[in-house]
Design an enzyme around this catalytic site. Structure first.
Site, PDB file in Angstrom:
ATOM      1  N   SER A 108      18.234  20.321  40.535  1.00 47.96           N
ATOM      2  CA  SER A 108      18.125  19.156  39.656  1.00 47.96           C
ATOM      3  C   SER A 108      17.884  19.660  38.244  1.00 47.96           C
ATOM      4  CB  SER A 108      16.921  18.309  40.100  1.00 47.96           C
ATOM      5  OG  SER A 108      16.564  17.367  39.116  1.00 47.96           O
ATOM      6  N   TYR A 143       7.697  16.344  42.014  1.00 52.33           N
ATOM      7  CA  TYR A 143       9.151  16.575  42.136  1.00 52.33           C
ATOM      8  C   TYR A 143       9.566  17.805  41.334  1.00 52.33           C
ATOM      9  CZ  TYR A 143      14.199  15.546  42.090  1.00 52.33           C
ATOM     10  OH  TYR A 143      15.567  15.605  42.237  1.00 52.33           O
TER      11      TYR A 143
END
Ligand code: NAD
Length: 279
Positions: free
Chosen positions: A142, A155
Site C-alpha cells: 500500500s 494499518y
C-alpha cells in the site's frame, strides 16, 4: 497471453483488487485458486469464471487454510507458479490517541494477523511448490508501506511490515523464487475494517473516494481495481519479470511526489501548449 498454463493462488481474491487480479490472470491464460473468507463471493467467482478458478473458503490467519489452498492448486491444476498474498483489512485511519484502551490489544492482534501473518503463512505453505516451479510471490502492500496518513498506526505498521517481508523473503528464497510487492494507492473497493473496533461492516466504498481524488492525487484519478491488475501480471510473468526480486512497484497515483504547495506541478501544461484540458 502472458500467463498461459500458469497457476496462481490469490488470497482475498473474491473482492476488490484481488478479484480484478483473478479476472486478469484468467484473461491472460492462467488458472487461479482463490482463498477467501467470503463463501458467497467465492460462489460468484465460480459462476463467472467456471473451471479456470478453484475456490477455497478459509481464513488467511490459519496455516491450515493456506495449506489447503496450496493443496487445491496442486490437485486441481498440477502446480503453483505464483502466490499473490493480497487479503487485507484496514483500520479506517484511527489515530493512536483515539484507539480505545479496552480494544487496543485485540485490534493490534487482528490487523497484524490478517495483514502480516496472512502473507507469512501463505508463503510458508506455498514455498515447496514454488521452489519446484521456480515461481514467484507478490505481496499487496500500500502507499501506507511508505507514507503516513494512508491509515492509522496499526494499518501503517502492518504495511511497513509487509515491505520487510518482501525483502527478507526475496533474500531467503533466492535464487529459486522471486518475491516482489505492489503498493497500490487509493482504490474504490469494499475494504473492511477491524471487527475488534466494530468496523467489520464499514466499507471503504462509502467514503466516496473517486470524488475526492482530484484534490489529493497527482494523477487526479482513482484507478479502478482492473487498472491496477497489470502490475500483478508483470511480476507474475516469467517472460517479463526476469530481473525483479525484492522490488516494490509504487503504484499509487504519484502520492510520493506530491508537492508541498500543491499536489502536482503540471496543471497549467495544457494551457501552455494550447491543448484542451483533460476530462
Ligand atoms: P476488499 O475488501 O474488496 O478485498 C479483500 C478481500 O480479502 C475480501 O474478499 C475479503 O473477504 C478477504 N479477506 C479479508 N480478511 C480475510 C481473512 N482473514 N481470510 C480470508 N480472506 C479475507 O479490499 P481491497 O481493497 O481489494 O483489499 C485488497 C488489498 O489491497 C489489501 O491488502 C489492502 O490492504 C490493499 N490496499 C487497498 C487499498 C484501497 O484503497 N482499497 C489501497 C492500498 C492497498
Amino acid at each position: 497471453r502472458r500467463l498461459a498454463e500458469q497457476v496462481a493462488l490469490v488470497t482475498g481474491g473474491a473482492s476488490g483488487l484481488g478479484r480484478a487480479v483473478v479476472k486478469r490472470f484468467v484473461a491472460e491464460g492462467g488458472r487461479v485458486v482463490v482463498l477467501d473468507r467470503s463463501a458467497a463471493r467465492l460462489r460468484e467467482l465460480t459462476e463467472e469464471f467456471g473451471a479456470a478458478v478453484a475456490p477455497c473458503e478459509g481464513d488467511v490467519r490459519s496455516l491450515a487454510s493456506n495449506q489447503a489452498a496450496v493443496a487445491l492448486a496442486l490437485s486441481s491444476f498440477g502446480a503453483l507458479d505464483c502466490l499473490v498474498a493480497n487479503a487485507g483489512i484496514w483500520d479506517y485511519g484511527v489515530p493512536l490517541a483515539e484507539l480505545p484502551e479496552r480494544q487496543i490489544d485485540a485490534a493490534f492482534d487482528e490487523i497484524f494477523q490478517v495483514n502480516v501473518k496472512g502473507p507469512l503463512l501463505a508463503a510458508k505453505a506455498a514455498l515447496p511448490a514454488l521452489v519446484a516451479s521456480r515461481g514467484s510471490v507478490i505481496l499487496t502492500l500500500s502507499n501506507a508501506a511508505f507514507h503516513t496518513g494512508g491509515g492509522g498506526p496499526l494499518y501503517t505498521a502492518t504495511k511497513h511490515a509487509g515491505l520487510g517481508l518482501v525483502r527478507q523473503l526475496a533474500y531467503e528464497f533466492a535464487p529459486h523464487v522471486r518475491v516482489n510487492g505492489v503498493a497500490p494507492g487509493v482504490i474504490d473497493t469494499d475494504l473492511r475494517g477491524l471487527a475488534a473496533l466494530g468496523m467489520e461492516m464499514c466499507s471503504l466504498h462509502d467514503l466516496d473516494l473517486p470524488a475526492k481524488a482530484e484534490a489529493r492525487l497527482p494523477t487526479r484519478q482513482v484507478p479502478t481495481p482492473d487498472q491496477y491488475a497489470g502490475a500483478y501480471v508483470f511480476f507474475a510473468s516469467r517472460q517479463d519479470n526476469v530481473p525483479a526480486t525484492g522490488a516494490i512497484l509504487n503504484y499509487d497515483g504519484g502520492l510520493g511526489i506530491r508537492g508541498l504547495a500543491q499536489p502536482r506541478g503540471g496543471d497549467g501544461l495544457p494551457a501552455l501548449y494550447n491543448l484542451p484540458e483533460p476530462a
